[in-house]
Design an enzyme around this catalytic site. Sequence first.
Site, short mmCIF file in Angstrom:
data_model
loop_
_atom_site.label_atom_id
_atom_site.label_comp_id
_atom_site.label_asym_id
_atom_site.label_seq_id
_atom_site.Cartn_x
_atom_site.Cartn_y
_atom_site.Cartn_z
N ASP A 170 33.67 43.41 36.87
CA ASP A 170 34.77 44.00 37.61
C ASP A 170 35.61 44.88 36.68
OD1 ASP A 170 33.89 42.41 39.68
OD2 ASP A 170 35.35 40.82 39.29
N ILE A 171 36.39 45.74 37.25
CA ILE A 171 37.20 46.68 36.47
C ILE A 171 38.18 45.96 35.54
CG2 ILE A 171 38.95 46.94 38.29
CD1 ILE A 171 39.15 49.93 37.43
#
Length: 240
Positions: free
Chosen positions: A102-103
Site C-alpha cells: 500500500d502507499i
Amino acid sequence: MRLDKFISQQLEISRAIAARELRARKITVDGEVVRDGAFKLLPEHEVEYDGNPLKQQIGPRYFMLNKPQGYVCSTDDPDHPTVLYFIEEPAVGKLHAAGRLDIDTTGLVLLTDDGQWSHRITSPRHHCEKTYFVTLENPLEEALIAQFAAGIQLHGEKELTKPAELDILSPLEARVTLSEGRYHQVKRMFAASGNHVVALHRESIGGIILDEDLEEGEYRELTEEEIASIGMPDELKQQR
C-alpha cells in the site's frame, strides 16, 4: 536484437526517434559509427550514445527496494509517484513489483521483469510467505495469537484467512507472517479484532529478507541465491 530496438529501449524513446539518432551518427558499436537500425546487436558488442556507454541487459533482472511511504507499486499512476522513481536502470518501465505494498506501507518490494518468477510470489498456489512488522493503536492480547492461527473472518469475505503466525513483541508491536495476499489483509485482520494498524513494514518475502543496509528509497540487485530461493521447495531452502 536489432540496434534500433535496443536504442529505443535504452533511451525510452520511439523507434522513429531512435532511427533519427542513428542517422545523426550518435551511435557507435565497438567504436565505429553505425547508422543502420537493422544492425544485429550481439552480447559482446559495446554500444555508446553520444559517447556514453549503454549497458546491454542479458537475461531478466531482479532487485530489492526499501520502499518509503507515499509511493505506489504500480508502473504508472496519474496521482502518485511510483517506486520506479528510485530505480536508476535502463528500460526501467519494463520492471514490475512482485507483490505490491500500500502507499503508506514501507519495506521490502521486489522488482523484476521476469513474469514467471513474480508469479511464484503472488500466486496463492505457491504459498509464498511474507513477514510484516506491525505497530498497533491498542494493546495486543495473547488470545489473538490463536485467532490468527485459526483464521480470521474478514468483513465482506466468505472464507476465513489461512492460518497466520502472530508474534507479539510488545503491547503495541507484533510480527505477522502470512501466505496470502488479500486486499489490505494485515490491516483488515487486526481491524476484525477491534484494533487499528498505525504502521506496517514488510521485512521479508519467502526467503528474501530486506537488507538492513538499505536506507529508505535505496535498492540493490538480488543475489543468485535470493533469486533461486523463490519457488524452491522448503526442504531445499533449509539445506542452503
